[in-house]
Design an enzyme around this catalytic site. Structure first.
Site, PDB file in Angstrom:
ATOM      1  N   ASN A  56       0.871  -1.176   0.000  1.00  0.00           N
ATOM      2  CA  ASN A  56       0.000   0.000   0.000  1.00  0.00           C
ATOM      3  C   ASN A  56       0.908   1.226   0.000  1.00  0.00           C
ATOM      4  OD1 ASN A  56      -1.833   2.030   0.413  1.00  0.00           O
ATOM      5  ND2 ASN A  56      -2.349   1.460   2.522  1.00  0.00           N
ATOM      6  N   LYS A  99       0.155   4.191  -0.339  1.00  0.00           N
ATOM      7  CA  LYS A  99      -0.524   5.402   0.175  1.00  0.00           C
ATOM      8  C   LYS A  99      -0.271   6.571  -0.789  1.00  0.00           C
ATOM      9  CE  LYS A  99       0.018   3.616   4.803  1.00  0.00           C
ATOM     10  NZ  LYS A  99      -0.290   3.842   6.182  1.00  0.00           N
ATOM     11  N   HIS A 130      -9.789   1.020   4.558  1.00  0.00           N
ATOM     12  CA  HIS A 130      -8.532   1.254   5.293  1.00  0.00           C
ATOM     13  C   HIS A 130      -8.822   2.215   6.443  1.00  0.00           C
ATOM     14  CE1 HIS A 130      -4.501   2.640   6.224  1.00  0.00           C
ATOM     15  NE2 HIS A 130      -4.058   1.546   5.623  1.00  0.00           N
ATOM     16  N   GLU A 153      -7.329   4.697   7.517  1.00  0.00           N
ATOM     17  CA  GLU A 153      -7.160   6.119   7.180  1.00  0.00           C
ATOM     18  C   GLU A 153      -8.398   6.637   6.440  1.00  0.00           C
ATOM     19  OE1 GLU A 153      -3.319   5.759   5.267  1.00  0.00           O
ATOM     20  OE2 GLU A 153      -2.446   5.261   7.210  1.00  0.00           O
ATOM     21  N   GLU A 201      -5.841  -4.896  10.564  1.00  0.00           N
ATOM     22  CA  GLU A 201      -4.858  -3.826  10.769  1.00  0.00           C
ATOM     23  C   GLU A 201      -5.214  -3.054  12.031  1.00  0.00           C
ATOM     24  OE1 GLU A 201      -2.736  -2.663   6.943  1.00  0.00           O
ATOM     25  OE2 GLU A 201      -4.564  -1.494   6.978  1.00  0.00           O
ATOM     26  N   GLY A 257       1.761   2.578  10.768  1.00  0.00           N
ATOM     27  CA  GLY A 257       2.679   3.698  10.605  1.00  0.00           C
ATOM     28  C   GLY A 257       3.291   4.188  11.907  1.00  0.00           C
ATOM     29  N   SER A 288       2.882  -1.798  10.595  1.00  0.00           N
ATOM     30  CA  SER A 288       4.324  -1.738  10.851  1.00  0.00           C
ATOM     31  C   SER A 288       5.036  -3.077  10.635  1.00  0.00           C
ATOM     32  CB  SER A 288       4.599  -1.195  12.264  1.00  0.00           C
ATOM     33  OG  SER A 288       4.115   0.141  12.362  1.00  0.00           O
TER      34      SER A 288
END
Ligand code: PEP
Length: 250
Positions: A9, A11, A95, A97, A167, A173, A212
């Site tokens: 990903n 991003k 996701h 985010e 996740e 991150g 991560s």
């Protein structure tokens, strides 16, 4: 036996030049990892470039998001039919985010999931709890609520051709990774939940871990029985790190 899948990903990172260099290095280095499915999800504006660079290789590509609408007056949005034209194999859906920064509800995520499936692409449904939810022992409830929103509209048949990515939001991150035991426990809960409705679908579905993942923790995570690969953010932007993660997959 489920084959492992490792998905990059990217991003909102990349450029025409850096994408080319990264993919050249990944294509060259992945020749001895034929036991693992690899997919690259760049920003949508680079999908045409990435599809051109990966055509003829064993690596597939996908999108990071899609509209829940079919098409029309939705400025800035991208329809699944457009992703299909570019031969995307996967679309990341829900996701964290997107859920937190763009207020995507469970309902919208379920609608996107349906769009992707109906177009013959494979949704990668992301689920996961925040730190405060974990600390208040709500992990299982949150993950199953996110899963149930899709099950309610699509039924278990909707998971016949789908991927799930667990996740934990607190691990994305941040450099903090769920321990292999923490991750395995949630993956097992997800698989058991699906198995209540259809054991064959539950056994077959790939459940990825994301948060991560790095070369130095991938081996222990991927060794767990219900972890079938990873969704990789930051580490997917460095060819050697990403390749080492792919090689760590079963
Ligand atoms: C992600 O964005 O899906 C992700 C797992 O990011 P990172 O690997 O950087 O934590």
């Amino acid at each position: 036996m489920r084959q492992s899948l490792v998905v990059a990903n990217w991003k909102m990172n990349g450029s025409l030049a850096s994408n080319q260099a990264l993919l050249d290095a990944i294509k060259q280095g992945c020749q001895d990892v034929s036991h693992v499915q690899i997919s690259i999800c760049p920003p949508a504006v680079y999908l045409a470039q990435v599809s051109q660079l990966l055509t003829g290789s064993a690596i597939s590509w996908g999108a990071q998001n899609v509209s829940h609408e079919a098409g029309g007056a939705f400025t800035g949005e991208i329809a699944v039919s457009m992703l299909a034209e570019l031969q995307c194999r996967y679309v990341i859906i829900g996701h964290s985010e997107r859920r937190s920064l763009y207020a995507e509800s469970d309902q919208v995520v379920a609608e996107k999931f349906a769009r992707v499936r109906n177009a013959g692409l494979i949704p990668i449904l992301c689920v996961g709890e925040t730190l405060s939810e974990r600390e208040s022992n709500q992990t299982e409830a949150v993950v199953l609520r996110q899963l149930d929103a899709v099950l309610a509209s699509e039924g278990i048949a909707g998971f016949h051709q789908a991927v799930i990515a667990y996740e934990p939001v607190w691990a994305i991150g941040t450099g903090k990774t769920a321990s292999r035991e923490q991750a395995q426990a949630v993956h097992a809960v997800i698989r058991q939940h699906l198995a209540k409705q259809d054991a064959a679908v539950a056994e077959k579905i790939q459940i990825l871990y994301g948060g991560s993942v790095k070369a130095n923790n991938a081996t222990e995570l991927f060794a767990m029985p219900d972890i079938d690969g990873g969704l990789i953010g930051g580490a997917s932007l460095q060819a050697q790190e990403f390749l080492a993660i792919c090689k760590a997959a079963r």
